[in-house]
Design a protein around this motif. Structure first.
Motif, short mmCIF file in Angstrom:
data_model
loop_
_atom_site.label_atom_id
_atom_site.label_comp_id
_atom_site.label_asym_id
_atom_site.label_seq_id
_atom_site.Cartn_x
_atom_site.Cartn_y
_atom_site.Cartn_z
N PHE A 1 0.40 -1.09 0.33
CA PHE A 1 -0.15 0.05 -0.03
C PHE A 1 1.06 1.48 -0.08
CE2 PHE A 1 0.67 -0.28 4.78
CZ PHE A 1 0.21 1.34 4.57
N LYS A 2 2.01 1.15 -0.35
CA LYS A 2 3.12 2.40 0.41
C LYS A 2 3.91 2.60 -0.86
CE LYS A 2 4.70 1.33 4.81
NZ LYS A 2 5.99 1.01 6.06
N ASN A 3 3.31 2.03 -2.17
CA ASN A 3 3.86 2.11 -2.93
C ASN A 3 2.69 3.20 -3.89
OD1 ASN A 3 4.71 1.73 -6.12
ND2 ASN A 3 5.34 0.20 -5.71
N LYS A 4 3.06 4.40 -4.52
CA LYS A 4 1.91 4.94 -5.14
C LYS A 4 1.63 4.94 -6.02
CE LYS A 4 2.74 9.18 -1.89
NZ LYS A 4 3.15 10.38 -2.20
N GLN A 5 2.73 3.88 -6.89
CA GLN A 5 2.36 3.81 -8.43
C GLN A 5 1.75 2.79 -8.44
OE1 GLN A 5 3.53 5.31 -11.16
NE2 GLN A 5 3.19 3.76 -12.89
N LEU A 6 1.87 1.80 -7.64
CA LEU A 6 1.23 0.36 -7.76
C LEU A 6 -0.41 0.64 -7.12
CD1 LEU A 6 0.61 -2.46 -8.12
CD2 LEU A 6 1.58 -2.97 -5.36
N MET A 7 -0.69 1.67 -6.18
CA MET A 7 -1.62 1.68 -6.14
C MET A 7 -2.73 2.67 -7.03
SD MET A 7 -2.81 0.47 -2.46
CE MET A 7 -3.97 1.73 -2.13
N ALA A 8 -1.77 3.38 -7.84
CA ALA A 8 -2.40 4.19 -9.00
C ALA A 8 -2.69 3.60 -9.82
CB ALA A 8 -1.64 5.27 -9.39
N ARG A 9 -1.80 1.97 -10.32
CA ARG A 9 -2.32 1.32 -11.24
C ARG A 9 -3.07 0.81 -11.00
NH1 ARG A 9 -3.30 1.72 -15.11
NH2 ARG A 9 -2.39 -0.11 -16.02
N LEU A 10 -3.97 0.20 -9.76
CA LEU A 10 -3.95 -0.95 -9.44
C LEU A 10 -6.06 0.19 -9.11
CD1 LEU A 10 -3.62 -2.32 -5.75
CD2 LEU A 10 -4.17 -3.52 -7.98
N GLN A 11 -5.95 0.84 -8.82
CA GLN A 11 -7.54 1.82 -9.46
C GLN A 11 -7.73 1.64 -10.59
OE1 GLN A 11 -9.47 3.95 -6.42
NE2 GLN A 11 -10.36 3.17 -8.48
N ALA A 12 -6.73 2.40 -11.60
CA ALA A 12 -6.67 2.94 -12.56
C ALA A 12 -7.47 1.45 -13.51
CB ALA A 12 -5.81 2.71 -13.70
N LEU A 13 -6.98 -0.06 -12.96
CA LEU A 13 -7.35 -1.40 -13.74
C LEU A 13 -9.30 -1.40 -12.90
CD1 LEU A 13 -4.08 -3.25 -13.12
CD2 LEU A 13 -5.28 -2.15 -15.55
N LEU A 14 -9.37 -0.70 -11.51
CA LEU A 14 -9.85 -1.03 -10.96
C LEU A 14 -11.76 -0.28 -11.58
CD1 LEU A 14 -9.32 -1.46 -6.88
CD2 LEU A 14 -10.40 -3.53 -8.88
N GLY A 15 -11.08 0.43 -12.43
CA GLY A 15 -12.68 1.74 -12.45
C GLY A 15 -12.91 2.56 -11.58
N ASP A 16 -14.39 1.79 -11.75
CA ASP A 16 -15.43 2.88 -10.89
C ASP A 16 -15.45 2.36 -9.35
OD1 ASP A 16 -15.80 4.65 -12.82
OD2 ASP A 16 -17.45 3.42 -13.20
N THR A 17 -14.47 0.72 -9.10
CA THR A 17 -14.53 0.52 -7.94
C THR A 17 -14.10 1.10 -6.55
OG1 THR A 17 -15.09 -2.56 -8.84
CG2 THR A 17 -13.84 -1.70 -6.99
N LYS A 18 -13.90 1.10 -6.07
CA LYS A 18 -13.55 1.82 -4.96
C LYS A 18 -12.29 0.89 -4.33
CE LYS A 18 -14.20 4.46 0.27
NZ LYS A 18 -15.09 4.97 0.55
N LEU A 19 -11.49 1.80 -3.94
CA LEU A 19 -9.74 1.22 -3.21
C LEU A 19 -9.78 1.75 -2.01
CD1 LEU A 19 -7.38 -0.74 -4.27
CD2 LEU A 19 -6.29 1.34 -5.26
N ASP A 20 -9.43 1.31 -1.72
CA ASP A 20 -9.31 2.20 0.18
C ASP A 20 -8.23 0.85 0.61
OD1 ASP A 20 -9.34 3.48 2.14
OD2 ASP A 20 -12.36 3.38 2.45
N LEU A 21 -8.09 1.65 2.03
CA LEU A 21 -7.25 0.77 2.79
C LEU A 21 -7.72 -0.18 4.09
CD1 LEU A 21 -4.01 2.76 3.07
CD2 LEU A 21 -4.83 1.15 1.56
N THR A 22 -7.77 -1.42 4.88
CA THR A 22 -7.98 -1.09 5.60
C THR A 22 -8.38 -0.89 7.20
OG1 THR A 22 -6.05 -3.01 6.40
CG2 THR A 22 -7.51 -3.98 4.76
N THR A 23 -7.10 0.18 6.88
CA THR A 23 -6.93 1.33 8.15
C THR A 23 -8.76 2.04 8.03
OG1 THR A 23 -5.01 1.78 7.53
CG2 THR A 23 -6.35 3.50 8.77
N SER A 24 -9.00 1.77 6.82
CA SER A 24 -10.64 2.53 7.53
C SER A 24 -11.82 1.56 7.76
CB SER A 24 -11.33 3.26 5.97
OG SER A 24 -11.46 2.25 5.43
N LEU A 25 -10.92 0.37 7.97
CA LEU A 25 -12.34 -0.95 8.60
C LEU A 25 -11.29 -0.97 9.90
CD1 LEU A 25 -12.11 -3.76 5.75
CD2 LEU A 25 -14.50 -1.41 6.39
N GLY A 26 -10.46 0.52 10.76
CA GLY A 26 -10.25 -0.87 11.92
C GLY A 26 -9.03 -1.11 12.04
#
Length: 387
Positions: free
Chosen positions: A318-343
């Protein structure tokens, strides 16, 4: 003690098992990236919640990390004595890590019920005629150094029950992150990436998708002398090589049906070498390795379900910003988040998971999910090393 799927659902229906008193456990995780040993103190409350009380991360000594990296290479020419020595050394360092954690948060060892230690995987071979998964880190030394009961060797009971022995975290993910109405995907990106598909009305699906950070880290170390590509900056300077990506994605592992698991015994630089040619720039290869990780994760998720609302990421990736950006691009409209938001902080999910798995073992309750590992039933995992 064996459990049916219905009994398991009942056990975790309130997310955590009810305890009549507050309990403290420690989880230790040193993943396939071999970047550090993570230790976390977890409090299990009487209201079916858990809290991360304190964390400590300790880097591997350079010589130990290098010896471990060499050990898992196909070209390794060491001896059984070398492996035994590493096992002892790792156990002592795990014990030191626990003691430092306790000093930092000023808690007595007698207040800790048990330690759960994953150990350092050196070889994972669930498809071998005599299947096994091998983790180093002598739990006798952890228990002796800390004075705390230690649970270790979690994977091999599942393998003995005809499972893959991995991934084990989906059981924890279901207990802590499942939602009664939403379909969620938890993606752990360590050296190897794995997913847990949590559906309100279906069995959990969990499996290793393929390389996470491991190939990128190895390539970065070889060409830049750095343990990892910070924020994916080096990969961002390169361009994806389409033919290289196609060749890598053609590996039979990606087409295998789940449950499935893998490790660095497959996805390493020796695996990569036949796909390379001299004209390929190193930064372009790095960009393509990053795309391989992102593509294999997203395509695995899409093959498993088309119902997800959010993908939650944890692990070092999750610390790799380029990887996170590519994941979001490939996911399209699906939301990308961190488990931190789940506690549960994205950096500490796996260590917390092994505190939870240790608790399952101490309570005599299962820690595996047959739908994720392929085992023929629910099993109590791990070996207990008393204080």
């Amino acid at each position: 003690m064996f459990f049916t799927a219905l009994q398991w659902k009942s056990l975790i229906s309130t997310a955590l098992l009810v305890a009549d008193q507050i309990e403290h456990y420690i989880g230790i995780m040193s993943g396939t990236s071999m970047d550090a040993i993570d230790a976390v103190l977890v409090r299990f409350n009487t209201d079916n919640t858990l809290d991360t009380i304190h964390t400590h991360s300790q880097s591997f000594p350079d010589s130990l990390r290098q010896n471990l990296i060499e050990l898992i290479q196909p070209s390794w020419t060491g001896s059984l004595s070398d492996i035994a020595s590493l096992n002892a050394e790792l156990g002592s360092i795990y014990g030191e890590t626990v003691n430092q954690l306790l000093r930092d948060c000023d808690i007595a060892k007698d207040d800790i019920t048990a330690i759960g230690n994953h150990g350092q995987t050196i070889w994972h071979q669930p498809e071998h005629e005599h299947a096994y998964s091998w983790q180093l880190g002598d739990a006798n030394r952890i228990s002796e150094a800390s004075g705390i009961t230690t649970v270790a060797d979690f994977r091999n009971r599942d393998i003995a029950a005809s499972g893959e022995g991995a991934p084990l975290v989906p059981a924890f993910h279901e207990a802590v992150f499942a939602h009664p109405k939403e379909t969620r995907v938890i993606v752990n990106i360590g050296g190897i990436a794995n997913i847990s598909l949590l559906s309100p009305d279906k069995d959990v699906i969990g499996f290793d998708t393929g390389p996470g950070n491991g190939l990128m880290d190895a390539w970065c170390l070889k060409h830049l002398g750095k343990a990892y590509d910070e924020n994916g900056k080096w990969a961002a300077q390169g361009s994806i090589i389409p033919e290289l990506l196609t060749q890598m994605l053609a590996d039979p592992y990606f087409a295998r049906s789940f449950p499935k698991s893998t490790g660095k015994e497959l996805f390493n630089l020796a695996w990569l070498a036949p796909f390379l040619s001299p004209e390929m720039a190193a930064e372009d290869v790095q960009a393509t390795l990053l795309e391989l990780t992102a593509r294999s994760i997203v395509e695995s998720v899409k093959a498993a379900t088309d119902e997800i609302t959010t993908m939650y990421v944890c692990g070092g990736g999750f610390k790799n910003k380029q990887l996170m950006a590519r994941l979001q691009a490939l996911l399209g409209d699906t939301k990308l988040d961190l488990t931190t938001s789940l506690g549960v902080d994205a950096e500490w999910v796996e260590a917390v998971a092994f505190a939870w798995l240790a608790r399952q073992t101490i309570l005599g309750l299962p820690g595996n999910l047959p739908s994720a590992t392929g085992a023929k039933g629910f099993r109590v995992l791990g070996a207990i090393y008393p204080a």
